[in-house]
Design a protein around this motif. Structure first.
Motif, short mmCIF file in Angstrom:
data_model
loop_
_atom_site.label_atom_id
_atom_site.label_comp_id
_atom_site.label_asym_id
_atom_site.label_seq_id
_atom_site.Cartn_x
_atom_site.Cartn_y
_atom_site.Cartn_z
N THR A 108 0.93 -1.19 0.09
CA THR A 108 -0.09 -0.50 -0.31
C THR A 108 1.04 1.01 0.45
O THR A 108 0.42 2.59 -0.51
CB THR A 108 -0.85 0.05 1.22
N VAL A 109 1.75 1.40 0.73
CA VAL A 109 2.64 2.54 1.00
C VAL A 109 3.46 2.79 -0.37
O VAL A 109 3.54 3.57 -1.33
CB VAL A 109 4.17 2.30 2.10
N PHE A 110 3.90 1.36 -1.25
CA PHE A 110 4.30 1.22 -2.59
C PHE A 110 3.01 2.22 -3.24
O PHE A 110 3.20 3.44 -4.01
CB PHE A 110 4.79 0.27 -2.93
N LEU A 111 2.10 1.63 -3.80
CA LEU A 111 1.63 2.36 -4.71
C LEU A 111 0.83 3.24 -4.12
O LEU A 111 0.32 4.34 -5.34
CB LEU A 111 0.10 1.28 -3.94
N LYS A 112 1.03 4.12 -3.28
CA LYS A 112 0.99 5.51 -2.39
C LYS A 112 1.73 6.16 -2.91
O LYS A 112 2.02 7.77 -3.16
CB LYS A 112 0.69 6.07 -0.69
N CYS A 113 3.49 6.45 -2.99
CA CYS A 113 4.74 6.53 -3.27
C CYS A 113 4.26 6.76 -5.23
O CYS A 113 4.57 7.91 -5.49
CB CYS A 113 6.03 5.83 -3.17
N LEU A 114 3.31 5.35 -5.92
CA LEU A 114 3.95 5.50 -7.08
C LEU A 114 2.59 6.87 -7.63
O LEU A 114 2.67 7.28 -8.31
CB LEU A 114 3.47 4.72 -7.82
N LEU A 115 0.85 7.01 -6.56
CA LEU A 115 0.56 7.98 -6.99
C LEU A 115 0.59 9.01 -6.60
O LEU A 115 -0.47 10.44 -7.02
CB LEU A 115 -0.74 7.32 -6.37
N GLY A 116 2.38 9.77 -6.05
CA GLY A 116 1.88 10.41 -5.05
C GLY A 116 1.94 11.27 -3.97
O GLY A 116 1.45 12.65 -3.43
N ILE A 117 0.53 10.38 -3.70
CA ILE A 117 0.39 10.29 -2.12
C ILE A 117 1.28 10.94 -0.87
O ILE A 117 1.27 11.26 -0.22
CB ILE A 117 -0.46 9.71 -1.93
N PHE A 118 2.33 9.92 -0.85
CA PHE A 118 3.26 10.21 -0.02
C PHE A 118 4.44 10.27 -0.84
O PHE A 118 4.78 10.40 -1.79
CB PHE A 118 3.60 8.64 -0.08
N ASN A 119 5.22 11.52 0.20
CA ASN A 119 6.09 11.51 0.31
C ASN A 119 7.66 10.24 0.00
O ASN A 119 7.14 9.57 1.28
CB ASN A 119 7.60 13.17 0.18
N TYR A 120 8.26 10.74 -0.51
CA TYR A 120 10.07 9.00 -0.16
C TYR A 120 11.62 10.27 -0.03
O TYR A 120 11.45 11.08 -0.80
CB TYR A 120 9.51 7.91 -1.59
#
Length: 255
Positions: free
Chosen positions: A41-53
């Motif tokens: 889920t964290v990976f998907l949200k990073c792909l979507l730009g929801i989470f910064n990394y």
């Protein structure tokens, strides 16, 4: 194409993604799988730009997400379709209004143009007579098809699906899988699916990324997953006797 290079993401002192590198190709259905807590889920949200990394990069057709301006990011978001786990339809809107929502948000089309597009995508998902129904009047499978129609109404380049078969019976899940794969191929979309459904892996997994403890433990296809000797993968995929039998039959047929 979406290219991910050495992606790292932490929450406090906990490193969730530990340097993931992979690609998701245009016109293919790509699945992210793994046990709970693997980082899907964290990976998907990073792909979507929801989470910064904190480390690495994500590029959409060569455009590095972290280097884009807010306007450029908005343009990317307008090219993304999303199918949420619970369909996430607006209860107060009709099915047609739900599907039209992205057009109102991201385009300047006239009402008649939007209505024509809504008609087209609802027909595409075999819901040509459902325009005036409310979500509460639709079955789980119908709601998923509405969610897919809404996701593709804006002609996206990229389609993300979070557990699209959650809560569906096996027969309906196969219908949804096939619909996603057909649309991916038909419109040459880069499709990424977060899934725990091994039937989806076997049916439409043209590219599979297996995560474990924040690492990419394996990647391949639904054909090569039968032949892998990676114990982490085989322990996860073939935990049931059914898949052990399927694998044995596949290997015997391909000797």
């Amino acid at each position: 194409m979406i290219e991910v290079k050495d992606l790292r993401k932490s929450f406090g002192n906990a490193e969730i993604l530990k340097g993931i590198t992979t690609t998701f190709e245009k016109g293919k259905t790509s699945l992210i799988i793994g046990q709970s807590g693997a980082g899907k889920t964290v990976f998907l949200k990073c792909l979507l730009g929801i989470f910064n990394y904190e480390g690495g990069s994500i590029a959409y057709d060569g455009k590095i997400l972290a280097k884009l301006s807010e306007d450029e990011k908005r343009n990317i978001r307008a090219e993304i379709g999303m199918v949420f786990q619970g369909s996430a339809l607006f209860d107060s809107m009709t099915i047609a209004e739900n599907v039209m929502f992205p057009l109102r948000m991201f385009t300047k089309q006239s009402k008649s143009e939007m209505e024509d597009r809504v008609d087209f995508v609802l027909n595409r998902v075999n819901l040509e007579n459902a325009h005036n129904k409310m979500p509460s009047e639709a079955s789980g499978g119908m709601q998923k098809r509405v969610a897919i129609a809404r996701a593709i109404v804006n002609k996206p380049k990229y389609l993300f699906c979070d557990e699209p078969n959650s809560g569906l019976d096996p027969k309906t899940a196969i219908v949804i899988d096939n619909l996603i794969q057909e649309i991916t191929d038909e419109y040459q979309i880069t499709t990424v699916i977060n899934s725990h459904d091994m039937n989806s892996v076997m049916e439409i997994g043209e590219k599979i990324v297996f995560l474990k403890n924040g690492l990419k433990a394996w990647e391949g296809s639904n054909e090569t997953i039968f032949r892998t000797d990676n114990e982490v993968v085989t322990d996860f995929v073939y935990s049931s006797n059914l898949f052990k039998k399927v694998r044995k039959m596949y290997l015997e047929d391909h000797e």
